[in-house]
Enzyme design. Structure first.
Site: not given
Length: 273
Positions: A193, A213, A263
């Site tokens: 991430d 996110s 993502q």
């Protein structure tokens, strides 16, 4: 800041209920990689040792409070001969902040191929953020001081003519990590991430945005160590309507493709009142 060993060490409250510690952070909300990494650890704890995690798919539902621990509820969706599936819900103050499905597989024989690592400068040829003067060190290098992050300069990236956005980052743990391969998989869930959503902003340097996110998918393909150099080769195929899609391929130092990430994140323009 807590070490990754502390972050990924969960307390087992019940057979399928776990709790992760609150982590000191500079962020106003819990780091998404922390939630994903801890959620994966909780799923791993409910699966037989002969299964290997090969993918996870997660949705960030609410911002987490970094001052509070997180409780993880694991549902045992399926236990088959070749595959096992777990669903994990991360809870704070009675509300779900993250949900994840994780799939596990026993190693089978099959066809083999993989993309080659793109040409890229060696990490030793790039500056370590910790060697920069303090004014140049951005918040992420202070937040993740345990991680050696080395960005490839834009003018040293081998550009693909059909790709709008490219960013490349070498990264690894600065300290040696435990030998358990599962620990390295869960560590990569944490690390994956980092920096990825930021790749969408590289061609919009003057844009003031709110970012977060929204969902995160990760596939594990080959063994690796998170304390050895890994190349995060990132692209952002599209951005619009306040969201950006980002993709990453992760290669080890020898050029093996070890993981892939997709993502979507919030990239909402801030109002200039």
């Amino acid at each position: 800041m807590a070490k990754i060993e502390q972050i990924l060490e969960l307390e087992r409250l019940e057979k399928d209920i776990f709790r992760g510690i609150a982590i000191e952070t500079m962020l106003p909300r819990t780091f998404g990689g922390q939630v994903a990494g801890q959620a994966l650890v909780s799923a791993v704890c409910t699966v037989d040792k002969h299964f290997n995690v090969h993918s996870l798919h997660g949705y960030f539902l609410r911002p987490g409070n970094p001052a509070m621990p997180i409780v993880y509820l694991v549902d045992r969706i399926r236990d088959g001969r070749s595959f096992a599936t777990r669903r994990v819900t991360a809870v704070q103050d009675g509300q779900a902040i993250f949900t994840m499905s994780a799939s596990f597989h026993v190693f089978d024989e099959g066809i083999v191929h993989a993309d080659e690592m793109p040409p890229v400068p060696a990490p030793e040829d790039l500056p370590d953020a910790s060697t920069l003067v303090s004014e140049e060190i951005s918040w992420e290098f202070r937040e993740w001081a345990d991680w050696d992050l080395r960005y490839v300069p834009a003018d040293r990236i081998a550009r693909k003519p059909s790709v709008t956005v490219q960013q490349q980052v070498w990264f690894r743990s600065r300290e040696a990590l435990p030998d358990d391969p599962v620990f390295h998989v869960c560590t990569l869930a944490y690390m994956s991430d980092m920096t990825l959503l930021g790749s969408a902003s590289t061609i919009h340097p003057d844009a003031q945005i709110q970012s977060a996110s929204l969902d995160h998918a990760l596939w594990f393909m080959r063994p690796f160590r998170a304390d050895d150099w890994l190349l995060y080769d990132q692209t952002s195929p599209s951005a619009g309507f306040g969201r950006a899609l980002t993709q990453g391929r992760i290669f080890d130092r020898s050029g093996n493709l070890v993981a892939a990430v997709v993502q979507e994140g919030l990239t909402r323009l801030l109002r200039q009142d």
